[in-house]
Design a protein around this motif. Structure first.
Motif, PDB file in Angstrom:
ATOM      1  N   THR A  27       7.738   3.301 -10.156  1.00  0.00           N
ATOM      2  CA  THR A  27       7.658   1.835 -10.177  1.00  0.00           C
ATOM      3  C   THR A  27       6.972   1.313  -8.915  1.00  0.00           C
ATOM      4  O   THR A  27       6.099   0.442  -8.981  1.00  0.00           O
ATOM      5  N   ALA A  28       7.367   1.856  -7.762  1.00  0.00           N
ATOM      6  CA  ALA A  28       6.788   1.385  -6.496  1.00  0.00           C
ATOM      7  C   ALA A  28       5.292   1.696  -6.445  1.00  0.00           C
ATOM      8  O   ALA A  28       4.490   0.894  -5.949  1.00  0.00           O
ATOM      9  N   ASP A  29       4.901   2.841  -6.997  1.00  0.00           N
ATOM     10  CA  ASP A  29       3.477   3.203  -6.978  1.00  0.00           C
ATOM     11  C   ASP A  29       2.676   2.253  -7.867  1.00  0.00           C
ATOM     12  O   ASP A  29       1.584   1.823  -7.510  1.00  0.00           O
ATOM     13  N   TRP A  30       3.252   1.888  -8.991  1.00  0.00           N
ATOM     14  CA  TRP A  30       2.603   0.975  -9.939  1.00  0.00           C
ATOM     15  C   TRP A  30       2.478  -0.430  -9.339  1.00  0.00           C
ATOM     16  O   TRP A  30       1.589  -1.204  -9.708  1.00  0.00           O
ATOM     17  N   MET A  31       3.326  -0.738  -8.366  1.00  0.00           N
ATOM     18  CA  MET A  31       3.275  -2.063  -7.739  1.00  0.00           C
ATOM     19  C   MET A  31       2.285  -2.149  -6.593  1.00  0.00           C
ATOM     20  O   MET A  31       2.074  -3.223  -6.049  1.00  0.00           O
ATOM     21  N   ARG A  32       1.648  -1.005  -6.261  1.00  0.00           N
ATOM     22  CA  ARG A  32       0.679  -1.065  -5.166  1.00  0.00           C
ATOM     23  C   ARG A  32      -0.446  -2.028  -5.515  1.00  0.00           C
ATOM     24  O   ARG A  32      -0.998  -1.975  -6.606  1.00  0.00           O
ATOM     25  N   ASN A  33      -0.799  -2.893  -4.568  1.00  0.00           N
ATOM     26  CA  ASN A  33      -1.882  -3.837  -4.806  1.00  0.00           C
ATOM     27  C   ASN A  33      -2.909  -3.755  -3.681  1.00  0.00           C
ATOM     28  O   ASN A  33      -3.708  -4.653  -3.483  1.00  0.00           O
ATOM     29  N   ARG A  47      16.930  11.752  -9.869  1.00  0.00           N
ATOM     30  CA  ARG A  47      16.294  11.059 -11.000  1.00  0.00           C
ATOM     31  C   ARG A  47      15.863   9.653 -10.627  1.00  0.00           C
ATOM     32  O   ARG A  47      14.783   9.197 -10.992  1.00  0.00           O
ATOM     33  N   LEU A  48      16.758   8.924  -9.940  1.00  0.00           N
ATOM     34  CA  LEU A  48      16.441   7.541  -9.575  1.00  0.00           C
ATOM     35  C   LEU A  48      15.278   7.502  -8.590  1.00  0.00           C
ATOM     36  O   LEU A  48      14.399   6.647  -8.675  1.00  0.00           O
ATOM     37  N   ARG A  49      15.266   8.459  -7.679  1.00  0.00           N
ATOM     38  CA  ARG A  49      14.192   8.502  -6.686  1.00  0.00           C
ATOM     39  C   ARG A  49      12.840   8.615  -7.394  1.00  0.00           C
ATOM     40  O   ARG A  49      11.878   7.934  -7.041  1.00  0.00           O
ATOM     41  N   GLU A  50      12.790   9.478  -8.403  1.00  0.00           N
ATOM     42  CA  GLU A  50      11.541   9.676  -9.152  1.00  0.00           C
ATOM     43  C   GLU A  50      11.132   8.387  -9.880  1.00  0.00           C
ATOM     44  O   GLU A  50       9.960   7.997  -9.871  1.00  0.00           O
ATOM     45  N   SER A  51      12.099   7.721 -10.511  1.00  0.00           N
ATOM     46  CA  SER A  51      11.798   6.465 -11.208  1.00  0.00           C
ATOM     47  C   SER A  51      11.343   5.386 -10.238  1.00  0.00           C
ATOM     48  O   SER A  51      10.389   4.650 -10.507  1.00  0.00           O
ATOM     49  N   PHE A  52      12.049   5.279  -9.088  1.00  0.00           N
ATOM     50  CA  PHE A  52      11.667   4.277  -8.090  1.00  0.00           C
ATOM     51  C   PHE A  52      10.246   4.541  -7.605  1.00  0.00           C
ATOM     52  O   PHE A  52       9.459   3.621  -7.414  1.00  0.00           O
ATOM     53  N   MET A  53       9.920   5.831  -7.407  1.00  0.00           N
ATOM     54  CA  MET A  53       8.582   6.157  -6.920  1.00  0.00           C
ATOM     55  C   MET A  53       7.529   5.718  -7.942  1.00  0.00           C
ATOM     56  O   MET A  53       6.509   5.134  -7.576  1.00  0.00           O
ATOM     57  N   GLY A  55       0.846  -1.188   0.000  1.00  0.00           N
ATOM     58  CA  GLY A  55       0.000   0.000   0.000  1.00  0.00           C
ATOM     59  C   GLY A  55       0.885   1.242   0.000  1.00  0.00           C
ATOM     60  O   GLY A  55       2.084   1.171  -0.274  1.00  0.00           O
ATOM     61  N   ILE A  56       0.269   2.381   0.334  1.00  0.00           N
ATOM     62  CA  ILE A  56       0.996   3.663   0.342  1.00  0.00           C
ATOM     63  C   ILE A  56       2.188   3.609   1.315  1.00  0.00           C
ATOM     64  O   ILE A  56       3.282   4.067   0.997  1.00  0.00           O
ATOM     65  N   LYS A  57       1.945   3.046   2.488  1.00  0.00           N
ATOM     66  CA  LYS A  57       2.988   3.022   3.521  1.00  0.00           C
ATOM     67  C   LYS A  57       4.213   2.229   3.052  1.00  0.00           C
ATOM     68  O   LYS A  57       5.349   2.688   3.177  1.00  0.00           O
ATOM     69  N   GLU A  58       3.984   1.032   2.494  1.00  0.00           N
ATOM     70  CA  GLU A  58       5.091   0.185   2.025  1.00  0.00           C
ATOM     71  C   GLU A  58       5.811   0.868   0.858  1.00  0.00           C
ATOM     72  O   GLU A  58       7.033   0.872   0.777  1.00  0.00           O
ATOM     73  N   ARG A  59       5.021   1.445  -0.055  1.00  0.00           N
ATOM     74  CA  ARG A  59       5.617   2.169  -1.196  1.00  0.00           C
ATOM     75  C   ARG A  59       6.522   3.290  -0.682  1.00  0.00           C
ATOM     76  O   ARG A  59       7.684   3.402  -1.091  1.00  0.00           O
ATOM     77  N   ASP A  60       5.985   4.117   0.209  1.00  0.00           N
ATOM     78  CA  ASP A  60       6.756   5.277   0.687  1.00  0.00           C
ATOM     79  C   ASP A  60       7.978   4.839   1.490  1.00  0.00           C
ATOM     80  O   ASP A  60       9.041   5.457   1.409  1.00  0.00           O
ATOM     81  N   GLN A  61       7.834   3.757   2.264  1.00  0.00           N
ATOM     82  CA  GLN A  61       8.983   3.291   3.052  1.00  0.00           C
ATOM     83  C   GLN A  61      10.063   2.721   2.138  1.00  0.00           C
ATOM     84  O   GLN A  61      11.249   2.923   2.377  1.00  0.00           O
TER      85      GLN A  61
END
Ligand code: HEM
Length: 135
Positions: free
Chosen positions: A126-132, A118-124, A91-97
């Motif tokens: 990808t991590a947001d897209w992985m939210r389930n 730049r990497l931080r933005e890309s990771f964000m 969720g949001i918490k896991e993504r942000d952590q």
């Protein structure tokens, strides 16, 4: 053109970060922080008791994702990250952590500021897209 902009245009992020040893240092710091820092408790809890296999796989994945050797895809094929993360509640918490932990690891292992942003933005992304999970 400043030095960092020039670097971004002529070399891969893998070279820019300093090659395999730096990617290893980043990955190690990432999982050490996940294990140590109370701020990443929920992220740590989503993982099993040991982090060795995750540590190894993230290192292989990051090498290729940054434009270096394709260790991960050579062994496992397409990363299919969203599908591979379905067994874990994200969720949001896991993504942000995850992103905060990686950002701290990048800071502590000396990833250049411009590349880190730049990497931080890309990771964000990808991590947001992985939210389930919704929240
Ligand atoms: C941009 C963000 C992320 C990237 C690039 C990433 C990358 C990876 C990779 C490459 C693997 C290995 C997959 C395999 O072949 O089995 C993995 C495993 C895993 N990831 Fe992520 N991940 C991200 C975000 C997250 C988030 C937000 C969570 C939160 C729960 C998470 C939890 C896990 C877990 C629990 C595993 C399994 C570890 C194990 O094998 O023991 N990941 N991740």
């Amino acid at each position: 053109m400043n030095e960092e902009t020039q670097a971004a245009n002529t070399i891969t992020p893998f070279e820019w970060i300093g090659g395999e040893a730096r990617v290893q240092a980043l990955t190690d710091r990432f999982y050490d922080l996940m294990d140590l820092e109370p701020a990443y408790t929920e992220l740590r809890a989503a993982h099993g008791p040991e982090l060795d296999s995750a540590r190894q796989k993230l290192f292989w994945f990051l090498c290729g994702w940054l434009g270096g050797p394709s260790y991960y895809t050579d062994q496992f094929g397409h990363p299919r990250l969203r599908a591979r993360h379905m067994p874990f509640s994200i969720g949001i918490k896991e993504r942000d952590q995850w992103v905060a932990c990686m950002d701290q690891a990048m800071g502590e292992t000396g990833v250049p500021d411009d590349l880190r942003a730049r990497l931080r933005e890309s990771f964000m992304g990808t991590a947001d897209w992985m939210r389930n999970r919704g929240v």
